[in-house]
Scaffold this motif. Structure first.
Motif, PDB file in Angstrom:
ATOM      1  N   LYS A   1       0.838  -1.208   0.000  1.00  0.00           N
ATOM      2  CA  LYS A   1       0.000   0.000   0.000  1.00  0.00           C
ATOM      3  C   LYS A   1       0.871   1.257   0.000  1.00  0.00           C
ATOM      4  O   LYS A   1       0.630   2.195  -0.757  1.00  0.00           O
ATOM      5  N   SER A   2       1.898   1.246   0.846  1.00  0.00           N
ATOM      6  CA  SER A   2       2.744   2.433   0.931  1.00  0.00           C
ATOM      7  C   SER A   2       3.627   2.605  -0.301  1.00  0.00           C
ATOM      8  O   SER A   2       4.062   3.720  -0.608  1.00  0.00           O
ATOM      9  N   SER A   3       3.892   1.507  -1.025  1.00  0.00           N
ATOM     10  CA  SER A   3       4.770   1.580  -2.197  1.00  0.00           C
ATOM     11  C   SER A   3       4.033   1.969  -3.472  1.00  0.00           C
ATOM     12  O   SER A   3       4.659   2.347  -4.458  1.00  0.00           O
ATOM     13  N   ARG A   4       2.723   1.857  -3.426  1.00  0.00           N
ATOM     14  CA  ARG A   4       1.949   2.170  -4.638  1.00  0.00           C
ATOM     15  C   ARG A   4       2.118   3.640  -4.996  1.00  0.00           C
ATOM     16  O   ARG A   4       1.827   4.533  -4.200  1.00  0.00           O
ATOM     17  N   GLY A   5       2.601   3.887  -6.179  1.00  0.00           N
ATOM     18  CA  GLY A   5       2.855   5.257  -6.611  1.00  0.00           C
ATOM     19  C   GLY A   5       4.230   5.756  -6.238  1.00  0.00           C
ATOM     20  O   GLY A   5       4.697   6.759  -6.790  1.00  0.00           O
ATOM     21  N   ALA A   6       4.890   5.057  -5.309  1.00  0.00           N
ATOM     22  CA  ALA A   6       6.229   5.485  -4.887  1.00  0.00           C
ATOM     23  C   ALA A   6       7.334   4.806  -5.682  1.00  0.00           C
ATOM     24  O   ALA A   6       8.476   5.256  -5.660  1.00  0.00           O
ATOM     25  N   VAL A   7       6.999   3.702  -6.358  1.00  0.00           N
ATOM     26  CA  VAL A   7       7.972   3.007  -7.190  1.00  0.00           C
ATOM     27  C   VAL A   7       7.408   2.903  -8.601  1.00  0.00           C
ATOM     28  O   VAL A   7       6.223   3.162  -8.842  1.00  0.00           O
ATOM     29  N   SER A   8       8.253   2.522  -9.543  1.00  0.00           N
ATOM     30  CA  SER A   8       7.804   2.412 -10.926  1.00  0.00           C
ATOM     31  C   SER A   8       6.787   1.293 -11.073  1.00  0.00           C
ATOM     32  O   SER A   8       6.711   0.383 -10.239  1.00  0.00           O
TER      33      SER A   8
ATOM     34  N   MET B   1       6.903  -6.591  -7.259  1.00  0.00           N
ATOM     35  CA  MET B   1       6.529  -6.757  -5.859  1.00  0.00           C
ATOM     36  C   MET B   1       5.276  -7.620  -5.735  1.00  0.00           C
ATOM     37  O   MET B   1       5.190  -8.497  -4.860  1.00  0.00           O
ATOM     38  N   LEU B   2       4.300  -7.375  -6.605  1.00  0.00           N
ATOM     39  CA  LEU B   2       3.088  -8.203  -6.585  1.00  0.00           C
ATOM     40  C   LEU B   2       3.426  -9.657  -6.908  1.00  0.00           C
ATOM     41  O   LEU B   2       2.938 -10.584  -6.246  1.00  0.00           O
TER      42      LEU B   2
ATOM     43  N   GLU C   1      -2.481 -12.403 -15.375  1.00  0.00           N
ATOM     44  CA  GLU C   1      -3.284 -11.290 -14.879  1.00  0.00           C
ATOM     45  C   GLU C   1      -2.994 -11.100 -13.397  1.00  0.00           C
ATOM     46  O   GLU C   1      -2.786 -12.079 -12.671  1.00  0.00           O
ATOM     47  N   ARG C   2      -2.988  -9.856 -12.964  1.00  0.00           N
ATOM     48  CA  ARG C   2      -2.766  -9.574 -11.541  1.00  0.00           C
ATOM     49  C   ARG C   2      -3.464  -8.264 -11.186  1.00  0.00           C
ATOM     50  O   ARG C   2      -3.578  -7.359 -12.025  1.00  0.00           O
ATOM     51  N   SER C   3      -3.946  -8.175  -9.959  1.00  0.00           N
ATOM     52  CA  SER C   3      -4.577  -6.943  -9.494  1.00  0.00           C
ATOM     53  C   SER C   3      -4.447  -6.860  -7.980  1.00  0.00           C
ATOM     54  O   SER C   3      -4.226  -7.871  -7.306  1.00  0.00           O
ATOM     55  N   ILE C   4      -4.564  -5.648  -7.449  1.00  0.00           N
ATOM     56  CA  ILE C   4      -4.507  -5.447  -6.005  1.00  0.00           C
ATOM     57  C   ILE C   4      -5.536  -4.415  -5.617  1.00  0.00           C
ATOM     58  O   ILE C   4      -5.813  -3.472  -6.372  1.00  0.00           O
ATOM     59  N   SER C   5      -6.136  -4.599  -4.448  1.00  0.00           N
ATOM     60  CA  SER C   5      -7.119  -3.637  -3.943  1.00  0.00           C
ATOM     61  C   SER C   5      -6.966  -3.517  -2.438  1.00  0.00           C
ATOM     62  O   SER C   5      -6.439  -4.419  -1.774  1.00  0.00           O
ATOM     63  N   PHE C   6      -7.428  -2.397  -1.910  1.00  0.00           N
ATOM     64  CA  PHE C   6      -7.342  -2.123  -0.471  1.00  0.00           C
ATOM     65  C   PHE C   6      -8.717  -1.720   0.034  1.00  0.00           C
ATOM     66  O   PHE C   6      -9.376  -0.850  -0.545  1.00  0.00           O
ATOM     67  N   ASP C   7      -9.149  -2.360   1.117  1.00  0.00           N
ATOM     68  CA  ASP C   7     -10.446  -2.066   1.717  1.00  0.00           C
ATOM     69  C   ASP C   7     -10.206  -1.476   3.108  1.00  0.00           C
ATOM     70  O   ASP C   7      -9.807  -2.180   4.033  1.00  0.00           O
TER      71      ASP C   7
END
Length: 932
Positions: A474-481, A488-489, A504-510
């Motif tokens: 979560k903290s790395s999203r947008g902070a790395v390429s 990482m995923l 296929e890959r995806s990540i979400s935060f609730d």
């Protein structure tokens, strides 16, 4: 105090005091002689051992005086540096202190050189005070300053002396004092060490020290003196899995607190006056809002906890007497930050305002299980939490955590014991051990092997976990390429499924549930072991992978408990679709498990029906440790469960990989696999070769050699290696001998001693009947690291193929026949004799010996079958061929030989299998007279 990796002795005492008269605190070092109460020790003479050592500790003396609410800690260190490379490391002195609570006084910094004493302070050297907050990156504003001095003019052979003291007071502790001193590790080999603690004789002190420390108490007029005669003790070796109370080093503790109740009452005086909320303040409105939303005490507790965790950021504040005095709830709300004291007081006060009983609790977050064995004092605590009581049940709440929701508030921390902060005083209470209320992680993993169990398997996985337990993604999203984030995923997905390509890959935060969820699809190669002639896959259950590594072999370890480790709660659901709707597949072993082993409750339920295997698992920590007396029984219980491990067995006649690929291609079952491989290749990072490697192999299995070569071109461009060149050479060998040899040369350039490369080159030249060229290739590699026995075997195979049987046997004889020293030579003899009808008197004996010496003897079995066939012993030949296929169902020679020898109803099928696995099988067997 001298602080660096080697010299730091862990002697910084936790000294917490209060005084009726203020100390003269200062933010600059004071330069003054040692105080009169100190019994100064002389620096020992440098002996022969010290003169020869690169570094030696001559003196480590510590003395503490506890008087009038002030703790003064004196230290005198002397060490000799006899190695120029160590001068920079040991030529820097440093000390830290809190100027709001005491002083740092320099008594002496000197160099002893020969008979000369060089006083560096008198010569003008001073400490430099660093003004930055040393622990700011750890979210800590503690007011501590650090002073450093880089010693000037030191030389090899100098003895450095650093004599100083610090004082400390804390007005929040009502005149009580305590001190904890870690004994030195005698592995440091200090020539002279001392530890002495003083206090007024009219003050009642309690103390505790290891018996081996030789501590003795003496009254000298108005002063009581505790002298530790053996202040250097080796920390007893403990197993890594021992609870923390066993792994705390030897300590000397001194405290004026009569008992834990006294500590509790003293703390209450710092907390109780501040446990209020202004009626007209913003915080009161927050509390009123919670009360208006719900009357349920559990919901109110969860809501208040979420406010404290999510809306108040953590920041330790040790200034302004903040070590043990919390800031008020209204101030914490106004600042929107606070440490564990402030957050806990805020939470407890909010809960009380909501009609819920709540107490602030002092705990030790790292070695809380040792509290019952420690001396009552403030020095043993490093954290503060809250205990709420609702309908007779306790709820342990930590305001410094994040992400706790209503399903988590019944969880208990692994702190062992806690001290309630109450006006009447309380004793330590044990914190109960409860399973986590909701899973820390959940995994749903679906495999689709309907195309074939030996082929790439489609997978679909969903992994979720509490974001607060691991928020790195979560903290790395947008902070790395984007590329780095994809890696990482993929690293996370790799932990759960051994994939070779993610399509296929995806990540979400609730935020509402504090949950991170990753979903992925792709392909994986599942491992199916070959056991007793059939494929089987062991279900990798949680209890199956559990190990009890407790080593209690040493006599001093036999009564030491086993620590279960970090508390966890995991749910794991696995499904696997099998080929042919599961026809012939069977589930073997224990399908249902409900066991408590190693402090963990394991539950498992598995079924196999209509070609679909399903397994649901849950494991939850239910104990903090296993008593020493139960370790053996627990080990036996674990072994009993693992002995009946769950596995899936394939039909005994299930085909090998090549045949399965042929059958799947003809039945048009490979489409979804190829689509997923194409997507995986397209979406993989540029330097990722795993999807390309998988697709190249499937192309090879399906005899699409040009496409396989194209993928290998890309793979070699990214990551060239000998193995990859040899793989491409094997594919080129079917159509382009020159390119095949060029790739083999590239492999030799990377690994000149590659036996695989030499074997491949020899086989390539034999395919073209270039016997002399094959022998030249072998001769060129002699003496370059390939073993003589391997060279001899290859040479014999070429000579025999060239019709030079006597020379072939002579080459093997020259290399030696000892099966114990060179079983490879026995296998080479077997192959040469059987295939080229040499040594008829001993071929069967040599082949039988070769079979005995090989763990996977499919090759020697085939060679003995050839020998049997040439001797007219057909039944024995067929028996050996069947045994070879059980071991290696991808053997083209075995299928072809069975077809020509058995001549049964399955002969046409076996010829088809053989030709698909190796299109050149007829040519190769014709050379040894076995083609029909």
């Amino acid at each position: 105090m001298i602080r660096n990796d080697y010299l730091y002795l862990g002697v910084a005492a936790v000294a917490l005091v209060a005084a009726s008269t203020p100390a003269q605190a200062g933010d600059t070092p004071i330069y003054a002689p040692a105080p009169a109460w100190v019994d100064r020790k002389p620096v020992p003479e440098v002996g022969e051992a010290e003169a020869e050592a690169d570094f030696s500790f001559l003196l480590a003396d510590r003395q503490t005086r506890m008087k009038d609410g002030i703790v003064e800690s004196y230290s005198n260190y002397a060490y000799r540096v006899n190695d120029a490379s160590l001068l920079a490391q040991f030529g820097n002195l440093s000390e830290s202190w809190n100027p709001e609570n005491g002083d740092f006084t320099v008594h002496r910094v000197a160099i002893l050189r020969g008979g000369q004493v060089i006083d560096l302070v008198a010569d003008g050297q001073k400490f430099t005070v660093l003004r930055r907050e040393a622990n700011l990156e750890k979210l800590s504003l503690d007011g501590v300053l650090t002073a450093t001095m880089q010693l000037e003019g030191i030389k090899v052979g100098d003895t450095i002396v650093f004599e100083s003291s610090t004082s400390y007071r804390d007005p929040s502790l009502e005149g009580e004092v305590n001190d904890v001193e870690a004994l030195l590790d005698n592995k440091l080999d200090v020539k002279s060490a001392g530890l002495r603690i003083l206090w007024p004789s009219d003050v009642t002190m309690r103390w505790k020290a290891p018996q081996s420390a030789g501590a003795r108490l003496a009254k000298r007029g108005a002063v009581t003196e505790l002298v530790v005669t053996n202040p250097s003790l080796t920390k007893i070796d403990m197993p890594d899995d021992a609870p923390t109370r066993y792994r705390i080093g030897p300590l000397v503790e001194v405290s004026s607190f009569a008992d834990w109740q006294a500590v509790s009452r003293t703390a209450s005086k710092a907390y109780a006056p501040r446990a209020t909320i202004a009626a007209d303040g913003e915080l009161a409105g927050v509390v009123a809002g919670i009360a208006a939303r719900t009357s349920d005490p559990i919901e109110r507790t969860a809501a208040a906890l979420r406010v404290v965790q999510d809306d108040i950021r953590y920041l330790f504040r040790g200034m302004e007497n903040g070590n043990y005095t919390p800031q008020s709830p209204d101030k914490t709300w106004s600042l929107r930050f606070g440490d564990c004291k402030a957050k806990s007081l805020l939470l407890a006060t909010m809960l009380r305002a909501l009609g819920i009983e709540a107490d602030v609790m002092l705990v030790n977050s790292t070695s809380g299980d040792a509290l019952q064995d420690r001396l009552p004092s403030f020095a043993v605590f490093d954290h503060v939490i809250v205990r709420a009581m609702i309908d007779g049940r306790d709820y342990w709440l930590d305001g410094t955590r994040v992400g706790d929701r209503i399903g988590d508030i019944a969880d208990t921390p692994d702190f062992g014991y806690a001290l309630p902060v109450t006006a009447a005083g309380s004793d330590l209470i044990a914190i109960p051990v409860r399973p986590l209320g909701r899973p820390a992680s959940k995994v749903t993993l679906g495999y689709d092997s309907s195309a074939g169990i030996t082929l790439p398997t489609l997978f679909d996985v969903t992994v979720s976990w509490r974001t607060s337990n691991d928020n790195n993604l979560k903290s790395s999203r947008g902070a790395v390429s984007e590329t780095e984030y994809t890696k990482m995923l993929d690293d996370v997905i790799d932990n759960y499924v051994p994939n070779t390509g993610i399509s296929e890959r995806s990540i979400s935060f609730d935020e509402a549930s504090d949950t991170t969820t990753i979903k992925a699809r792709g392909l994986s190669w599942l491992t199916w072991d070959r056991v007793d002639g059939r494929y089987e896959r062991e279900f990798n259950s949680a209890i199956g992978s559990k190990k009890l590594t407790a080593n209690r072999s040493k006599s001093e370890w036999r009564n030491i408990a086993y620590s279960v480790g970090t508390k966890t709660h995991v749910r794991y659901a696995t499904t696997l679709r099998l080929p042919d709707v599961g026809s012939g597949f069977a589930m073997v072993g224990r399908a249902a498990i409900d066991e408590r082993v190693l402090g963990t409750h394991f539950e498992q339920a598995a079924t196999l029906a209509d070609g679909r295997f399903e397994a649901d698992e849950t494991w939850r920590t239910v104990a903090r440790e296993i008593p020493a007396a139960q370790i053996v029984a627990q080990r036996r219980a674990l072994a009993a469960v693992k002995a009946d491990a769950l596995r899936i067995e394939a039909p005994s006649d299930y085909p090998g990989t090549h045949v399965e690929a042929m059958l799947a291609a003809r039945a048009h079952r490979l489409g979804p696999i190829m689509d997923a491989l194409d997507k995986a290749v397209a979406s993989a990072p540029k330097d990722e070769i795993a999807p390309l490697r998988s697709r190249a192999y499937v192309y090879e299995l399906t005899q699409q050699y040009a496409k396989a070569i194209a993928d290998l071109d890309a793979i070699i461009e990214i990551d060239p290696s000998a193995g990859k060149y040899l793989w491409r050479a094997e594919l080129y060998a079917r159509s382009d001998k020159a390119r095949a040899e060029a790739d083999i040369d590239q492999a030799f350039a990377i690994e000149p001693d590659s036996l695989d490369a030499l074997k491949q080159l020899v086989e390539l030249r034999l395919d073209h009947d270039a016997y002399d060229d094959a022998l030249s290739a072998i001769a060129e590699r002699e003496g370059l690291g390939i073993e003589d026995k391997q060279i001899a075997g290859l040479k014999a195979s070429v000579l025999a193929a060239a019709g030079r049987g006597d020379e072939a046997m002579a080459a093997l004889e020259a290399a030696g026949r000892s099966a114990q020293k060179a079983p490879e030579l026995i296998s080479a003899r077997c192959a040469t004799e059987a295939r080229y009808t040499l040594g008829a008197d001993r071929v069967l004996a040599d082949c039988t010996r070769a079979i005995q010496l090989n763990e996977q003897p499919s090759g020697p079995l085939i060679n003995r079958a050839i020998a049997y066939a040439k001797l007219g012993r057909t039944a024995e030949a067929i028996e050996d061929i069947d045994a070879a296929i059980e071991i290696d169902p991808d053997s083209a020679w075995a299928y072809y030989l069975r077809a020509v020898i058995a001549k049964g109803s399955d002969a046409a099928r076996d010829r088809t299998y053989a030709a698909y696995i190796d299109p050149d099988v007829t040519r190769d067997l014709a050379k040894i007279g076995m083609a029909r």
